[in-house]
Design an enzyme around this catalytic site. Structure first.
Site, short mmCIF file in Angstrom:
data_model
loop_
_atom_site.label_atom_id
_atom_site.label_comp_id
_atom_site.label_asym_id
_atom_site.label_seq_id
_atom_site.Cartn_x
_atom_site.Cartn_y
_atom_site.Cartn_z
CG HIS A 1 -1.82 1.19 1.31
ND1 HIS A 1 -3.17 1.06 1.56
CD2 HIS A 1 -1.61 2.51 1.17
CE1 HIS A 1 -3.74 2.24 1.57
NE2 HIS A 1 -2.81 3.16 1.33
CG HIS B 1 -0.74 7.16 -0.92
ND1 HIS B 1 -1.97 7.37 -1.48
CD2 HIS B 1 -0.96 6.45 0.22
CE1 HIS B 1 -2.91 6.82 -0.71
NE2 HIS B 1 -2.32 6.26 0.32
CE LYS C 1 -7.90 2.33 -0.63
NZ LYS C 1 -6.67 2.63 0.03
CG HIS D 1 -9.84 4.52 3.54
ND1 HIS D 1 -8.65 5.20 3.61
CD2 HIS D 1 -10.57 4.92 4.61
CE1 HIS D 1 -8.65 5.98 4.68
NE2 HIS D 1 -9.81 5.83 5.30
CG HIS E 1 -4.87 2.24 5.96
ND1 HIS E 1 -6.23 2.22 6.14
CD2 HIS E 1 -4.67 2.99 4.85
CE1 HIS E 1 -6.81 2.92 5.19
NE2 HIS E 1 -5.88 3.40 4.39
CG ASP F 1 -1.51 4.82 4.11
OD1 ASP F 1 -1.56 5.24 2.93
OD2 ASP F 1 -2.34 5.14 4.97
O1 DOR Z 1 -3.07 9.38 5.90
C1 DOR Z 1 -3.47 9.11 4.77
N1 DOR Z 1 -2.97 9.71 3.67
N2 DOR Z 1 -4.45 8.21 4.63
C2 DOR Z 1 -5.02 7.95 3.45
O2 DOR Z 1 -5.91 7.13 3.41
C3 DOR Z 1 -4.61 8.69 2.24
C4 DOR Z 1 -3.28 9.25 2.37
C5 DOR Z 1 -2.95 10.28 1.31
O3 DOR Z 1 -3.20 10.01 0.14
O4 DOR Z 1 -2.41 11.33 1.67
ZN ZN Z 2 -3.24 5.13 1.76
#
Ligand code: DOR
Ligand code: ZN
Length: 352
Positions: free
Chosen positions: A14, A16, A103, A140, A178, A251
């Site tokens: 997971h 970003h 997702k 999520h 998460h 995450d």
């Molecule tokens: O803390 C987070 N940041 N939780 C999420 O679900 C998304 C993520 C983000 O994309 O910044």
């Molecule tokens: Zn995330």
């Protein structure tokens, strides 16, 4: 005596990576340690079609190629589920090997989730097709109803959405992303092996006191929000249990420092650079170093039905705390690296 640990190279289930300048700044931190990563689709606009996923995957590879150090890194792409998503498009993207999962963001749950799902029934035809074609759903797991307290939103999601979905569509392979509560851990443990959960380093290392006692720490603000200590302990117990239904999803979610240090700060912790040092330390402190490889490198591939990585990662325990970068540059701004709140003695020595 130096202590050494050799494990199969980890994956991040997971992640970003963002886009543009931010992508260029952060991608190497993941590729340095992780062989594969499930890439979150919450860009603006989101990654909704197979074509979007192909293009984004190309941009990730291009960003990686700009770095001098070469790493084998495979982005495993996902599609962002919207109420307009068509089942056959998802099935084709999976058949073509473009995506590894879909997702689901409840609309409004977190960063860039406005195009998410307002009502699970609206996406049932897509979920049914995914179950039929063995496509993983990453969820999520938080409700967004304003009357539900932010600390109770995961539990409410399990009761209102996840448990009923498991009843109606037991064949659908689901990852509760998460997981942050003992309720989430208990629920996953009550399920067969086609239901799993990822756990982040920050939810293992911290609880809400770390974020709120003695001053508010915006770099610990993430979603789902940090919970109380007993939930943190339940997550540690699950991660170190050897149960294959729990595996690493960092995450890692970079935001520039000024967007977090703000009157309305963004949610997300950027932990890719020190995730492995953090986890080795936490597992060592829990006398569970023998369970680290399962959590970071074996359980994820098993769930995603992929081979375990061939390369091995060697970690070394030093006598002095590991020095890692505390921030990285992103254009004219910077991103603060996760502070696990304790000294880390384990360092990644090599991958071979
Ligand atoms: O803390 C987070 N940041 N939780 C999420 O679900 C998304 C993520 C983000 O994309 O910044
Ligand atoms: Zn995330």
């Amino acid at each position: 005596m130096t202590q050494q640990l050799v494990i199969a190279q980890p994956d991040d289930w997971h992640l970003h990576l963002r886009d543009g300048e931010m992508l260029e700044s952060v991608v190497a931190a993941s590729a340095r340690h992780f062989r594969r990563a499930i890439i979150m689709p919450n860009l603006v606009p989101p990654v909704v079609t197979e074509k979007d996923a192909v293009a984004y995957s190309k941009r990730i590879n291009q960003a990686l190629n700009q770095h001098a150090a070469k790493h084998d890194f495979t982005p495993l792409m996902t599609l962002y589920l919207t109420e307009q998503t068509v089942a056959t498009d998802v099935v084709n993207a999976a058949k073509n090997g473009v995506i590894s999962a879909v997702k689901l963001y409840p609309a409004g749950a977190t960063t860039n989730s406005a195009s998410g799902v307002t009502e699970i029934n609206k996406v049932m035809p897509v979920l049914e097709a995914m179950a039929e074609h063995n496509i993983v759903l990453c969820m999520h797991g938080e409700v967004t109803r304003s009357e539900v307290d932010i600390f109770d939103r995961e539990q409410a999601f399990i009761d209102d959405v996840l448990a009923p979905l498991r009843e109606t569509l037991p064949e659908l392979r689901i990852v509760l992303e998460h997981v942050t509560t003992s309720d989430g851990v208990d629920f996953v443990q009550s399920q067969p092996s086609n239901m799993a959960a990822t756990i982040t380093p920050h939810h293992l290392a911290l609880n809400r006191n770390h974020m709120l006692v003695g001053g508010i720490r915006p770099h610990y603000y993430c979603l789902p929000i940090l919970k109380r200590g007993d939930h943190q302990h339940a997550l540690m117990a699950a991660a170190t249990s050897g149960d294959a239904r729990f595996f690493l999803g960092t995450d890692s979610a970079p935001h520039t420092a000024n967007t977090k240090e703000s009157a309305c700060g963004c949610a997300g912790v950027f932990n890719s650079p020190n995730t492995m040092s953090t986890l080795a330390q936490l597992f060592d402190d829990a006398n569970a170093l023998d369970k680290l490889e399962g959590f970071t490198s074996l359980h994820g591939p098993k769930f995603y039905q992929l081979p375990v990585n061939d390369a091995k990662m060697t970690l070394i325990k030093q006598t002095e705390p590991v020095q890692y970068e505390t921030q990285i540059k992103a254009g004219d701004e910077h991103v603060v690296v996760f502070d696990p709140g304790q000294a880390l003695y384990w360092r990644v020595e090599s991958i071979a």
